[in-house]
Design a protein around this motif. Structure first.
Motif, PDB file in Angstrom:
ATOM      1  N   ASP A  53       0.816  -1.211   0.000  1.00  0.00           N
ATOM      2  CA  ASP A  53       0.000   0.000   0.000  1.00  0.00           C
ATOM      3  C   ASP A  53       0.851   1.262   0.000  1.00  0.00           C
ATOM      4  O   ASP A  53       0.489   2.269  -0.620  1.00  0.00           O
ATOM      5  CB  ASP A  53      -0.928  -0.008   1.212  1.00  0.00           C
ATOM      6  N   LYS A  54       2.000   1.222   0.672  1.00  0.00           N
ATOM      7  CA  LYS A  54       2.786   2.436   0.897  1.00  0.00           C
ATOM      8  C   LYS A  54       4.062   2.537   0.058  1.00  0.00           C
ATOM      9  O   LYS A  54       4.607   3.638  -0.082  1.00  0.00           O
ATOM     10  CB  LYS A  54       3.148   2.539   2.380  1.00  0.00           C
ATOM     11  N   GLU A  55       4.546   1.412  -0.472  1.00  0.00           N
ATOM     12  CA  GLU A  55       5.832   1.431  -1.155  1.00  0.00           C
ATOM     13  C   GLU A  55       5.674   1.160  -2.650  1.00  0.00           C
ATOM     14  O   GLU A  55       4.718   0.512  -3.089  1.00  0.00           O
ATOM     15  CB  GLU A  55       6.768   0.373  -0.543  1.00  0.00           C
ATOM     16  N   GLU A  56       6.633   1.639  -3.423  1.00  0.00           N
ATOM     17  CA  GLU A  56       6.654   1.410  -4.876  1.00  0.00           C
ATOM     18  C   GLU A  56       7.024  -0.049  -5.160  1.00  0.00           C
ATOM     19  O   GLU A  56       8.048  -0.536  -4.684  1.00  0.00           O
ATOM     20  CB  GLU A  56       7.673   2.341  -5.534  1.00  0.00           C
ATOM     21  N   THR A  57       6.195  -0.740  -5.945  1.00  0.00           N
ATOM     22  CA  THR A  57       6.430  -2.155  -6.238  1.00  0.00           C
ATOM     23  C   THR A  57       6.947  -2.399  -7.651  1.00  0.00           C
ATOM     24  O   THR A  57       7.296  -3.533  -7.987  1.00  0.00           O
ATOM     25  CB  THR A  57       5.138  -2.977  -6.036  1.00  0.00           C
ATOM     26  N   ASN A  58       7.000  -1.363  -8.472  1.00  0.00           N
ATOM     27  CA  ASN A  58       7.486  -1.514  -9.845  1.00  0.00           C
ATOM     28  C   ASN A  58       8.995  -1.290  -9.876  1.00  0.00           C
ATOM     29  O   ASN A  58       9.467  -0.187  -9.582  1.00  0.00           O
ATOM     30  CB  ASN A  58       6.785  -0.502 -10.761  1.00  0.00           C
ATOM     31  N   PRO A  59       9.792  -2.326 -10.227  1.00  0.00           N
ATOM     32  CA  PRO A  59      11.251  -2.162 -10.176  1.00  0.00           C
ATOM     33  C   PRO A  59      11.783  -1.109 -11.135  1.00  0.00           C
ATOM     34  O   PRO A  59      12.811  -0.483 -10.857  1.00  0.00           O
ATOM     35  CB  PRO A  59      11.779  -3.561 -10.519  1.00  0.00           C
ATOM     36  N   GLU A  60      11.103  -0.888 -12.256  1.00  0.00           N
ATOM     37  CA  GLU A  60      11.543   0.153 -13.193  1.00  0.00           C
ATOM     38  C   GLU A  60      11.421   1.526 -12.553  1.00  0.00           C
ATOM     39  O   GLU A  60      12.322   2.371 -12.677  1.00  0.00           O
ATOM     40  CB  GLU A  60      10.703   0.093 -14.475  1.00  0.00           C
ATOM     41  N   ASN A  61      10.311   1.768 -11.865  1.00  0.00           N
ATOM     42  CA  ASN A  61      10.130   3.054 -11.192  1.00  0.00           C
ATOM     43  C   ASN A  61      11.148   3.249 -10.076  1.00  0.00           C
ATOM     44  O   ASN A  61      11.666   4.360  -9.871  1.00  0.00           O
ATOM     45  CB  ASN A  61       8.713   3.157 -10.635  1.00  0.00           C
ATOM     46  N   VAL A  62      11.435   2.174  -9.356  1.00  0.00           N
ATOM     47  CA  VAL A  62      12.440   2.251  -8.291  1.00  0.00           C
ATOM     48  C   VAL A  62      13.799   2.584  -8.884  1.00  0.00           C
ATOM     49  O   VAL A  62      14.524   3.465  -8.380  1.00  0.00           O
ATOM     50  CB  VAL A  62      12.501   0.930  -7.503  1.00  0.00           C
ATOM     51  N   ALA A  63      14.170   1.907  -9.956  1.00  0.00           N
ATOM     52  CA  ALA A  63      15.466   2.153 -10.591  1.00  0.00           C
ATOM     53  C   ALA A  63      15.593   3.598 -11.053  1.00  0.00           C
ATOM     54  O   ALA A  63      16.644   4.230 -10.892  1.00  0.00           O
ATOM     55  CB  ALA A  63      15.659   1.197 -11.762  1.00  0.00           C
ATOM     56  N   ASN A  64      14.522   4.134 -11.633  1.00  0.00           N
ATOM     57  CA  ASN A  64      14.550   5.521 -12.098  1.00  0.00           C
ATOM     58  C   ASN A  64      14.761   6.490 -10.936  1.00  0.00           C
ATOM     59  O   ASN A  64      15.490   7.486 -11.066  1.00  0.00           O
ATOM     60  CB  ASN A  64      13.261   5.855 -12.833  1.00  0.00           C
ATOM     61  N   ARG A  65      14.156   6.209  -9.808  1.00  0.00           N
ATOM     62  CA  ARG A  65      14.336   7.072  -8.639  1.00  0.00           C
ATOM     63  C   ARG A  65      15.740   6.945  -8.062  1.00  0.00           C
ATOM     64  O   ARG A  65      16.320   7.931  -7.580  1.00  0.00           O
ATOM     65  CB  ARG A  65      13.296   6.740  -7.580  1.00  0.00           C
ATOM     66  N   CYS A  66      16.300   5.734  -8.102  1.00  0.00           N
ATOM     67  CA  CYS A  66      17.665   5.538  -7.584  1.00  0.00           C
ATOM     68  C   CYS A  66      18.675   6.386  -8.349  1.00  0.00           C
ATOM     69  O   CYS A  66      19.639   6.900  -7.766  1.00  0.00           O
ATOM     70  CB  CYS A  66      18.057   4.060  -7.675  1.00  0.00           C
ATOM     71  N   ALA A  67      18.470   6.512  -9.646  1.00  0.00           N
ATOM     72  CA  ALA A  67      19.397   7.270 -10.489  1.00  0.00           C
ATOM     73  C   ALA A  67      18.928   8.692 -10.754  1.00  0.00           C
ATOM     74  O   ALA A  67      19.637   9.464 -11.396  1.00  0.00           O
ATOM     75  CB  ALA A  67      19.596   6.542 -11.822  1.00  0.00           C
ATOM     76  N   GLY A  68      17.755   9.048 -10.264  1.00  0.00           N
ATOM     77  CA  GLY A  68      17.156  10.337 -10.584  1.00  0.00           C
ATOM     78  C   GLY A  68      17.553  11.453  -9.648  1.00  0.00           C
ATOM     79  O   GLY A  68      18.601  11.396  -8.978  1.00  0.00           O
ATOM     80  N   LYS A 186      12.319   9.285   9.469  1.00  0.00           N
ATOM     81  CA  LYS A 186      11.123   9.543   8.664  1.00  0.00           C
ATOM     82  C   LYS A 186      11.123   8.745   7.362  1.00  0.00           C
ATOM     83  O   LYS A 186      10.052   8.505   6.769  1.00  0.00           O
ATOM     84  CB  LYS A 186      10.995  11.024   8.351  1.00  0.00           C
ATOM     85  N   SER A 187      12.295   8.309   6.916  1.00  0.00           N
ATOM     86  CA  SER A 187      12.396   7.552   5.672  1.00  0.00           C
ATOM     87  C   SER A 187      12.412   6.040   5.886  1.00  0.00           C
ATOM     88  O   SER A 187      12.649   5.291   4.927  1.00  0.00           O
ATOM     89  CB  SER A 187      13.653   7.975   4.900  1.00  0.00           C
ATOM     90  N   ASP A 188      12.177   5.576   7.107  1.00  0.00           N
ATOM     91  CA  ASP A 188      12.056   4.137   7.331  1.00  0.00           C
ATOM     92  C   ASP A 188      11.009   3.540   6.408  1.00  0.00           C
ATOM     93  O   ASP A 188       9.954   4.137   6.173  1.00  0.00           O
ATOM     94  CB  ASP A 188      11.638   3.850   8.782  1.00  0.00           C
ATOM     95  N   GLY A 189      11.271   2.326   5.921  1.00  0.00           N
ATOM     96  CA  GLY A 189      10.298   1.634   5.103  1.00  0.00           C
ATOM     97  C   GLY A 189       9.063   1.234   5.897  1.00  0.00           C
ATOM     98  O   GLY A 189       9.070   1.230   7.136  1.00  0.00           O
ATOM     99  N   ALA A 190       8.008   0.877   5.171  1.00  0.00           N
ATOM    100  CA  ALA A 190       6.743   0.507   5.815  1.00  0.00           C
ATOM    101  C   ALA A 190       6.876  -0.721   6.701  1.00  0.00           C
ATOM    102  O   ALA A 190       6.038  -0.961   7.567  1.00  0.00           O
ATOM    103  CB  ALA A 190       5.681   0.261   4.737  1.00  0.00           C
ATOM    104  N   TRP A 195      10.388  -4.885  11.922  1.00  0.00           N
ATOM    105  CA  TRP A 195      11.793  -5.276  11.858  1.00  0.00           C
ATOM    106  C   TRP A 195      12.727  -4.379  12.656  1.00  0.00           C
ATOM    107  O   TRP A 195      13.835  -4.789  12.986  1.00  0.00           O
ATOM    108  CB  TRP A 195      12.258  -5.299  10.394  1.00  0.00           C
ATOM    109  N   TYR A 196      12.354  -3.136  12.983  1.00  0.00           N
ATOM    110  CA  TYR A 196      13.306  -2.187  13.552  1.00  0.00           C
ATOM    111  C   TYR A 196      13.080  -1.795  15.017  1.00  0.00           C
ATOM    112  O   TYR A 196      13.707  -0.831  15.484  1.00  0.00           O
ATOM    113  CB  TYR A 196      13.307  -0.884  12.732  1.00  0.00           C
ATOM    114  N   PRO A 197      12.210  -2.451  15.779  1.00  0.00           N
ATOM    115  CA  PRO A 197      11.957  -1.971  17.146  1.00  0.00           C
ATOM    116  C   PRO A 197      13.209  -1.808  17.998  1.00  0.00           C
ATOM    117  O   PRO A 197      13.316  -0.839  18.770  1.00  0.00           O
ATOM    118  CB  PRO A 197      11.030  -3.038  17.735  1.00  0.00           C
TER     119      PRO A 197
END
Length: 242
Positions: A53-68, A186-190, A195-197
């Motif tokens: 619901d909260k995170e990007e699931t399309n790897p192409e979109n993720v890749a574009n953001r990593c390099a963007g 604030k940038s912790d994943g959903a 996992w992080y307590p």
């Protein structure tokens, strides 16, 4: 500068993200490809619905953001990655736009910690083979070795090793990296609430690690295999001057 920090689980990776996140000049991204990994790979997670619901699931979109564009007009973009999340067919061209660092940890410590949290791991679960394979691929492609840093070294002397890492990256050392507010980032994943307590309680790096733990006999084959890959990477790890 975009920094891709490649780590396995139970490996100081979240604390390192918090350290970079404590810099005023740095945006951070928590495991960009984890949601696509879960979505396409069909792997379970206790917070699967929330993640989708909260995170990007399309790897192409993720890749574009990593390099963007780097978020929030920052000059640094720290990306916390796990190589086992990079499923076959995921885009790789974005990797040319980032500076790569490999965060390693003695496999006996990883296996022991992982078993306490998640049950008995496989070699793929701890990611050290994928780290070694990616390291070799990047070394061949770019005709130079990426940066390697050992989490045990960081815990033994956080200031010295983080400064050495900054020097290797050709960025200014910032002592703000040594501490952060409790309660997460604030940038912790959903997935963070599950996992992080423990790391949410932290405000800095824990002290030096104790002796290497004993691994049960049933996990010795896993340890032996993982040690080979760990040693390949550890041969290139950062050391302090002098």
């Amino acid at each position: 500068m975009r920094i891709a920090m490649w780590s396995g689980p139970r490996n100081l990776s979240t604390a390192m993200m918090y350290a970079f996140g404590a810099r005023a000049d740095c945006a951070v991204w928590d495991e960009p490809f984890y949601a696509p990994f879960l979505h396409i790979g069909g792997r379970p997670d206790p917070m699967l619905d929330t993640i989708f619901d909260k995170e990007e699931t399309n790897p192409e979109n993720v890749a574009n953001r990593c390099a963007g564009l780097i978020p929030d007009n920052k000059s640094l973009f720290y990306q916390k990655h796990m190589p086992q999340h990079m499923l076959e067919g995921f885009p790789l061209d974005w990797m040319d736009a980032v500076k790569h660092v490999f965060l390693i940890r003695h496999p006996a410590r990883v296996i022991t910690s992982y078993t306490k949290k998640n049950g008995v791991p496989t070699l793929s679960d701890i990611g050290v083979k994928e780290q070694a394979d990616l390291f070799a691929s990047l070394t061949k492609k770019h005709s130079g070795t990426p940066i390697v840093i050992d989490s045990g070294d960081i815990r033994s002397n956080p200031a010295a090793y983080l400064e050495a890492l900054c020097n290797a990256l050709n960025i200014a050392w910032d002592p703000a990296m040594l501490s952060w507010p409790a309660g997460g980032h604030k940038s912790d994943g959903a997935w963070a609430p599950h996992w992080y307590p423990e790391v949410w309680k932290s405000t800095g790096f824990a002290g030096p690690e104790g002796p290497v733990p004993e691994v049960p006999d049933v996990l010795q084959p896993l340890l032996n295999e993982a040690m080979g890959y760990y040693k390949q990477l550890a041969a290139f790890k950062l050391t302090l001057p002098g």
